[in-house]
Design a protein around this motif. Structure first.
Motif, PDB file in Angstrom:
ATOM      1  N   UNK A 189     -17.071   7.449   3.048  1.00  0.00           N
ATOM      2  CA  UNK A 189     -16.462   6.754   1.917  1.00  0.00           C
ATOM      3  C   UNK A 189     -15.676   7.788   1.121  1.00  0.00           C
ATOM      4  N   UNK A 190     -14.424   7.510   0.856  1.00  0.00           N
ATOM      5  CA  UNK A 190     -13.620   8.437   0.057  1.00  0.00           C
ATOM      6  C   UNK A 190     -12.964   7.683  -1.086  1.00  0.00           C
ATOM      7  N   UNK A 191     -12.633   8.406  -2.109  1.00  0.00           N
ATOM      8  CA  UNK A 191     -11.864   7.831  -3.200  1.00  0.00           C
ATOM      9  C   UNK A 191     -10.954   8.889  -3.792  1.00  0.00           C
ATOM     10  N   UNK A 192      -9.868   8.414  -4.375  1.00  0.00           N
ATOM     11  CA  UNK A 192      -8.904   9.336  -4.946  1.00  0.00           C
ATOM     12  C   UNK A 192      -8.310   8.782  -6.221  1.00  0.00           C
ATOM     13  N   UNK A 193      -7.603   9.630  -6.925  1.00  0.00           N
ATOM     14  CA  UNK A 193      -6.926   9.205  -8.142  1.00  0.00           C
ATOM     15  C   UNK A 193      -5.564   8.634  -7.772  1.00  0.00           C
ATOM     16  N   UNK A 194      -5.376   7.360  -8.096  1.00  0.00           N
ATOM     17  CA  UNK A 194      -4.158   6.621  -7.772  1.00  0.00           C
ATOM     18  C   UNK A 194      -3.558   6.092  -9.075  1.00  0.00           C
TER      19      UNK A 194
ATOM     20  N   UNK B 142       0.797  -1.232   0.000  1.00  0.00           N
ATOM     21  CA  UNK B 142       0.000   0.000   0.000  1.00  0.00           C
ATOM     22  C   UNK B 142       0.829   1.282   0.000  1.00  0.00           C
ATOM     23  N   UNK B 143       2.121   1.165   0.336  1.00  0.00           N
ATOM     24  CA  UNK B 143       2.973   2.355   0.384  1.00  0.00           C
ATOM     25  C   UNK B 143       4.008   2.409  -0.736  1.00  0.00           C
ATOM     26  N   UNK B 144       4.226   1.289  -1.420  1.00  0.00           N
ATOM     27  CA  UNK B 144       5.265   1.256  -2.441  1.00  0.00           C
ATOM     28  C   UNK B 144       4.740   1.009  -3.856  1.00  0.00           C
ATOM     29  N   UNK B 145       3.528   0.483  -3.964  1.00  0.00           N
ATOM     30  CA  UNK B 145       3.018   0.093  -5.283  1.00  0.00           C
ATOM     31  C   UNK B 145       2.270   1.201  -6.014  1.00  0.00           C
ATOM     32  N   UNK B 146       1.925   2.271  -5.294  1.00  0.00           N
ATOM     33  CA  UNK B 146       1.099   3.315  -5.890  1.00  0.00           C
ATOM     34  C   UNK B 146       1.634   4.710  -5.583  1.00  0.00           C
ATOM     35  N   UNK B 147       1.282   5.645  -6.457  1.00  0.00           N
ATOM     36  CA  UNK B 147       1.489   7.064  -6.196  1.00  0.00           C
ATOM     37  C   UNK B 147       0.122   7.700  -6.047  1.00  0.00           C
ATOM     38  N   UNK B 148      -0.026   8.571  -5.056  1.00  0.00           N
ATOM     39  CA  UNK B 148      -1.298   9.215  -4.754  1.00  0.00           C
ATOM     40  C   UNK B 148      -1.342  10.581  -5.426  1.00  0.00           C
ATOM     41  N   UNK B 149      -2.258  10.778  -6.349  1.00  0.00           N
ATOM     42  CA  UNK B 149      -2.326  12.018  -7.130  1.00  0.00           C
ATOM     43  C   UNK B 149      -3.236  13.056  -6.473  1.00  0.00           C
ATOM     44  N   UNK B 150      -4.465  12.670  -6.163  1.00  0.00           N
ATOM     45  CA  UNK B 150      -5.413  13.614  -5.564  1.00  0.00           C
ATOM     46  C   UNK B 150      -6.623  12.881  -5.008  1.00  0.00           C
ATOM     47  N   UNK B 151      -7.146  13.366  -3.903  1.00  0.00           N
ATOM     48  CA  UNK B 151      -8.450  12.908  -3.438  1.00  0.00           C
ATOM     49  C   UNK B 151      -9.498  13.458  -4.398  1.00  0.00           C
ATOM     50  N   UNK B 152     -10.630  12.788  -4.485  1.00  0.00           N
ATOM     51  CA  UNK B 152     -11.685  13.210  -5.403  1.00  0.00           C
ATOM     52  C   UNK B 152     -13.011  13.455  -4.698  1.00  0.00           C
TER      53      UNK B 152
END
Length: 323
Positions: free
Chosen positions: A250-255, A110-120
């Motif tokens: 519930x939240x979601x973001x662009x990953x 969860x910390x190395x496989x993705x880059x977090x771009x923005x919450x939506x």
């Protein structure tokens, strides 16, 4: 200079210009936006609107791909292994950080496989019950469940989904005894509550509205810390019970896959920021209780870690299992 080093430098000199060019003309082909749930649910609805606006702004098609299964792990595993080139986007949410602890068999970090771009988006849950269920308030619901331990079902969107965590937290904090039943998405779960196959559910507000309007379900409380402007007559769980710190959304973001070039991430971030600031998009979802807003990558990371700590703690304290 050694021949091998010379060849390596020459190769780099050739590749870098092509790489920079690929980033500068991004996107130059269709983009795929992965949704970890079946079509028809909240995550899907929001991503489709965002994807449609992205297509218009970026000038290339944004294709929605619903990869449901294994409590969103199918989608998360897929994105983690996808090329880090900006052409695979992910509408990631809470399960992204829950599943490594709850499921234990994921193929991503969860910390190395993705880059977090923005919450939506941020969406509260409405605790709704079947219309024939003999309770109308939180006090009545708690009393009735206490008087009938183990007899009723709480539907959820799936193991590891945010409303699953809400159901677990509510059960842990009240000491109530009910069965939590996972489905393959919020739409299907809501339909079973409406038909009486399940008696109650923390439903994302967007998904709960059709059932509430049809009279097939009844709202008991809303899960956010404050009442929703879209549902001012529905009390919060916190104000209608002794659970004063109950606050679940519930939240979601662009990953994107880890290593996606920063210029591409910056372009995606700017696009999301523009879309989430559009009055038409804001108002479209505000009517359904959804708050649409972007964030910086740093703000997304801070929220990500906060949510991880809260839910991983609950999983461990309650000894929750994937089945």
């Amino acid at each position: 200079m050694k021949r091998s080093k010379f060849i390596a430098l020459a190769f780099a000199a050739l590749v870098l210009p092509f790489s920079a060019s690929a980033q500068s003309d991004y996107p130059n082909k269709p983009i795929t936006f992965i949704v970890p749930y079946p079509a028809g649910g909240l995550n899907d609805a929001i991503v489709r609107v965002i994807g449609d606006r992205m297509s218009a702004l970026l000038g290339k098609p944004v294709l929605i791909d619903n990869k449901a299964g294994a409590a969103t792990t199918v989608a998360s595993n897929f994105v983690a292994k996808a090329p880090a080139d900006g052409y695979t986007l992910y509408g990631g949410g809470t399960s992204l950080i829950i599943n490594p602890t709850l499921q234990g068999n994921v193929q991503y970090d969860p910390h190395k496989s993705f880059d977090l771009v923005s919450l939506i988006s941020f969406t509260p849950f409405i605790l709704q019950v079947n219309a024939d269920f003999p309770v109308k308030t939180m006090a009545e619901l708690i009393a009735y469940l206490k008087a009938n331990p183990g007899k009723f079902n709480m539907a959820t969107s799936g193991i590891g989904a945010t409303n699953h965590m809400a159901a677990e937290m509510f059960r842990a904090k009240t000491g109530l005894n009910y069965t939590i039943v996972p489905y393959r998405g919020g739409a299907q779960a809501g339909q079973d509550v409406a038909s009486g196959q399940a008696q109650m559910m923390f439903s994302a507000s967007l998904e709960a509205i059709p059932f509430l309007q049809s009279g097939k379900t009844r709202a008991i409380a809303i899960s956010s810390a404050k009442r929703s402007p879209s549902f001012p007559d529905i009390p919060t769980v916190a104000e209608s019970s002794d659970l004063k710190d109950f606050d679940v959304v519930f939240w979601q973001g662009l990953v994107v896959p880890a290593g996606t070039p920063k210029p591409i991430q910056d372009k995606l971030h700017a696009t999301i920021a523009k879309i989430t600031a559009e009055p038409e998009v804001i108002e479209r979802f505000k009517k359904q209780g959804v708050e649409i807003r972007s964030s910086t990558p740093a703000q997304f990371k801070e929220w990500y870690l906060l949510e991880e700590k809260r839910w991983v703690t609950l999983i461990k304290e309650q000894n929750l299992k994937p089945e």
